[in-house]
Design an enzyme around this catalytic site. Sequence first.
Site, PDB file in Angstrom:
ATOM      1  N   CYS A 113       0.814  -1.226   0.000  1.00  0.00           N
ATOM      2  CA  CYS A 113       0.000   0.000   0.000  1.00  0.00           C
ATOM      3  C   CYS A 113       0.843   1.270   0.000  1.00  0.00           C
ATOM      4  O   CYS A 113       0.363   2.334  -0.376  1.00  0.00           O
ATOM      5  CB  CYS A 113      -0.946   0.007   1.200  1.00  0.00           C
ATOM      6  SG  CYS A 113      -2.113  -1.357   1.168  1.00  0.00           S
ATOM      7  N   HIS A 250      -3.448   7.551   1.993  1.00  0.00           N
ATOM      8  CA  HIS A 250      -3.798   6.228   1.464  1.00  0.00           C
ATOM      9  C   HIS A 250      -5.225   5.917   1.899  1.00  0.00           C
ATOM     10  O   HIS A 250      -5.600   6.122   3.049  1.00  0.00           O
ATOM     11  CB  HIS A 250      -2.817   5.193   2.011  1.00  0.00           C
ATOM     12  CG  HIS A 250      -3.238   3.779   1.766  1.00  0.00           C
ATOM     13  ND1 HIS A 250      -3.691   3.338   0.536  1.00  0.00           N
ATOM     14  CD2 HIS A 250      -3.283   2.702   2.583  1.00  0.00           C
ATOM     15  CE1 HIS A 250      -3.988   2.051   0.627  1.00  0.00           C
ATOM     16  NE2 HIS A 250      -3.762   1.642   1.853  1.00  0.00           N
ATOM     17  N   ASN A 280     -10.010  -0.206  -0.490  1.00  0.00           N
ATOM     18  CA  ASN A 280      -8.552  -0.119  -0.422  1.00  0.00           C
ATOM     19  C   ASN A 280      -7.958  -0.713  -1.705  1.00  0.00           C
ATOM     20  O   ASN A 280      -7.982  -1.922  -1.902  1.00  0.00           O
ATOM     21  CB  ASN A 280      -8.056  -0.877   0.813  1.00  0.00           C
ATOM     22  CG  ASN A 280      -6.558  -0.765   1.004  1.00  0.00           C
ATOM     23  OD1 ASN A 280      -5.831  -0.335   0.110  1.00  0.00           O
ATOM     24  ND2 ASN A 280      -6.088  -1.162   2.173  1.00  0.00           N
TER      25      ASN A 280
HETATM   26  O1  UT7 Z   1      -3.629  -0.560   3.612  1.00  0.00           O
HETATM   27  C1  UT7 Z   1      -3.287  -0.972   4.887  1.00  0.00           C
HETATM   28  C2  UT7 Z   1      -4.010  -2.227   5.097  1.00  0.00           C
HETATM   29  N1  UT7 Z   1      -5.058  -2.370   5.934  1.00  0.00           N
HETATM   30  C3  UT7 Z   1      -5.680  -1.535   6.776  1.00  0.00           C
HETATM   31  O2  UT7 Z   1      -5.428  -0.383   6.907  1.00  0.00           O
HETATM   32  C4  UT7 Z   1      -6.724  -2.165   7.619  1.00  0.00           C
HETATM   33  C5  UT7 Z   1      -6.531  -1.869   9.067  1.00  0.00           C
HETATM   34  N2  UT7 Z   1      -7.584  -2.440   9.896  1.00  0.00           N
HETATM   35  C6  UT7 Z   1      -8.878  -2.115   9.804  1.00  0.00           C
HETATM   36  O3  UT7 Z   1      -9.248  -1.312   8.978  1.00  0.00           O
HETATM   37  C7  UT7 Z   1      -9.859  -2.694  10.806  1.00  0.00           C
HETATM   38  O4  UT7 Z   1      -9.139  -3.383  11.812  1.00  0.00           O
HETATM   39  C8  UT7 Z   1     -10.904  -3.622  10.161  1.00  0.00           C
HETATM   40  C9  UT7 Z   1     -11.860  -2.811   9.294  1.00  0.00           C
HETATM   41  C10 UT7 Z   1     -10.196  -4.671   9.343  1.00  0.00           C
HETATM   42  C11 UT7 Z   1     -11.728  -4.327  11.256  1.00  0.00           C
HETATM   43  O5  UT7 Z   1     -12.308  -3.373  12.126  1.00  0.00           O
HETATM   44  P1  UT7 Z   1     -12.210  -3.605  13.700  1.00  0.00           P
HETATM   45  O6  UT7 Z   1     -13.007  -2.539  14.326  1.00  0.00           O
HETATM   46  O7  UT7 Z   1     -10.760  -3.700  14.058  1.00  0.00           O
HETATM   47  O8  UT7 Z   1     -12.975  -4.982  13.876  1.00  0.00           O
HETATM   48  P2  UT7 Z   1     -12.439  -6.371  14.474  1.00  0.00           P
HETATM   49  O9  UT7 Z   1     -11.428  -6.979  13.557  1.00  0.00           O
HETATM   50  O10 UT7 Z   1     -12.056  -6.177  15.900  1.00  0.00           O
HETATM   51  O11 UT7 Z   1     -13.747  -7.217  14.427  1.00  0.00           O
HETATM   52  C12 UT7 Z   1     -14.868  -6.898  15.247  1.00  0.00           C
HETATM   53  C13 UT7 Z   1     -15.922  -7.951  15.028  1.00  0.00           C
HETATM   54  C14 UT7 Z   1     -15.416  -9.374  15.160  1.00  0.00           C
HETATM   55  O12 UT7 Z   1     -16.438 -10.130  15.761  1.00  0.00           O
HETATM   56  P3  UT7 Z   1     -16.386 -10.506  17.343  1.00  0.00           P
HETATM   57  O13 UT7 Z   1     -15.106 -11.276  17.509  1.00  0.00           O
HETATM   58  O14 UT7 Z   1     -16.392  -9.189  18.037  1.00  0.00           O
HETATM   59  O15 UT7 Z   1     -17.619 -11.318  17.521  1.00  0.00           O
HETATM   60  C15 UT7 Z   1     -15.227  -9.825  13.751  1.00  0.00           C
HETATM   61  O16 UT7 Z   1     -15.351 -11.211  13.605  1.00  0.00           O
HETATM   62  O17 UT7 Z   1     -16.426  -7.846  13.686  1.00  0.00           O
HETATM   63  C16 UT7 Z   1     -16.357  -9.120  13.046  1.00  0.00           C
HETATM   64  N3  UT7 Z   1     -16.136  -8.923  11.631  1.00  0.00           N
HETATM   65  C17 UT7 Z   1     -17.137  -8.685  10.778  1.00  0.00           C
HETATM   66  N4  UT7 Z   1     -18.466  -8.588  10.945  1.00  0.00           N
HETATM   67  C18 UT7 Z   1     -19.211  -8.329   9.867  1.00  0.00           C
HETATM   68  C19 UT7 Z   1     -14.958  -8.910  10.964  1.00  0.00           C
HETATM   69  N5  UT7 Z   1     -15.186  -8.677   9.659  1.00  0.00           N
HETATM   70  C20 UT7 Z   1     -16.521  -8.536   9.520  1.00  0.00           C
HETATM   71  C21 UT7 Z   1     -17.363  -8.276   8.424  1.00  0.00           C
HETATM   72  N6  UT7 Z   1     -18.696  -8.160   8.636  1.00  0.00           N
HETATM   73  N7  UT7 Z   1     -16.888  -8.087   7.166  1.00  0.00           N
END
Ligand code: UT7
Length: 323
Positions: A113, A250, A280
């Site tokens: 990225c 980004h 992204n």
């Molecule tokens: O270019 C650089 C690359 N990447 C990034 O910049 C990404 C950086 N990270 C992020 O943007 C965020 O961490 C995410 C958008 C990937 C995730 O957001 P989060 O607030 O950190 O959520 P989380 O991973 O803590 O997940 C929260 C909950 C989980 O469920 P439980 O364990 O709380 O029951 C996940 O299983 O959300 C669940 N979850 C989803 N639910 C619905 C994860 N993905 C999804 C989904 N739809 N697509």
Amino acid sequence: MLRSVVRGVGSYLPAEVVTNADLAEVVDTSDEWIVERSGIRERRRAAPGEFTSDLAVAAARAALENAGLGPDDIDLVVVATATPDHTFPATATEVQAKLGITRGFAYDMQAVCSGFVFALATVDAQLKVGLAKRALVIGAETFSRILDWSDRGTCVLFGDGAGAVVLEAEWSTGTYDDRGLLAAYLRADGRHWDKLYVDGGPSTTQTAGHLRMEGKEVFKHAVHNLCEVIDVLFGQTGLGPADIDWFVPHQANRRIIDATGKKLGIDPAKVVVTVDRHGNTSAASIPLALDHAVRDGRIKKGDLVMLEAMGGGFTWGAVLMRW
Ligand code: UT7
């Protein structure tokens, strides 16, 4: 001194739109969750037979047209990509051939990225020492090809696209009021390589593999790292948040963009956000956002623009330029 000035900008998005509702039919997710956690509403997917080099060529043609230049005017082609057409040669050589450019040189930049920021800084240095005169710097990705479509934690976040700028070496008096790339700062910390990586490759599995990400870990490092490199550039140049006309980050996650802008004290009205419409797109996201903001009349000649990105590796960096 020589400065690298942007002569033109262009971008390309594949035709197929994939909405959050479309993805809710593939994995257990919802429009509400995706919008709330990432700000993404839709992304594009390249058509079968449409490759990273095709996206790059379309963006490059648009940038050349915007610059009023032709392929014969270019003596360096750099494609920032983590999704090359082939393991080798560099996708940039395929782009060079498709554009009909036969002089100069071409190579790929692999910083995921952060690739576009790394490419700008590297090309700037090469233009300054006279290795080339006019460069096409392209970010192009087909992340849809390396996504695990059963992993809802990643497959909803990424999309396909490309963006490009034409950079030209121009003599300048060397002040920060002159046009061109004014300062750049790049970083990497390979201790985190397995927090965002692809689990395949020619030397390991002999397959292309799929993207794996510890989203929370990436998020945690992103805001801190991005503010760090921007603060370095402010320190180096004596410029500050109030001097910035446009902040073009980004486009990975709306929450990362908002938190970074807030921590740096940048007026939200100066932040260019396009993540909602293409997700992204890795190395393509900054030139896509730049092209958008130039074409809608926001970024104008003489504006001070701060670019930043962070990605797999981890790699991260920022570039300050006067448009
Ligand atoms: O270019 C650089 C690359 N990447 C990034 O910049 C990404 C950086 N990270 C992020 O943007 C965020 O961490 C995410 C958008 C990937 C995730 O957001 P989060 O607030 O950190 O959520 P989380 O991973 O803590 O997940 C929260 C909950 C989980 O469920 P439980 O364990 O709380 O029951 C996940 O299983 O959300 C669940 N979850 C989803 N639910 C619905 C994860 N993905 C999804 C989904 N739809 N697509």
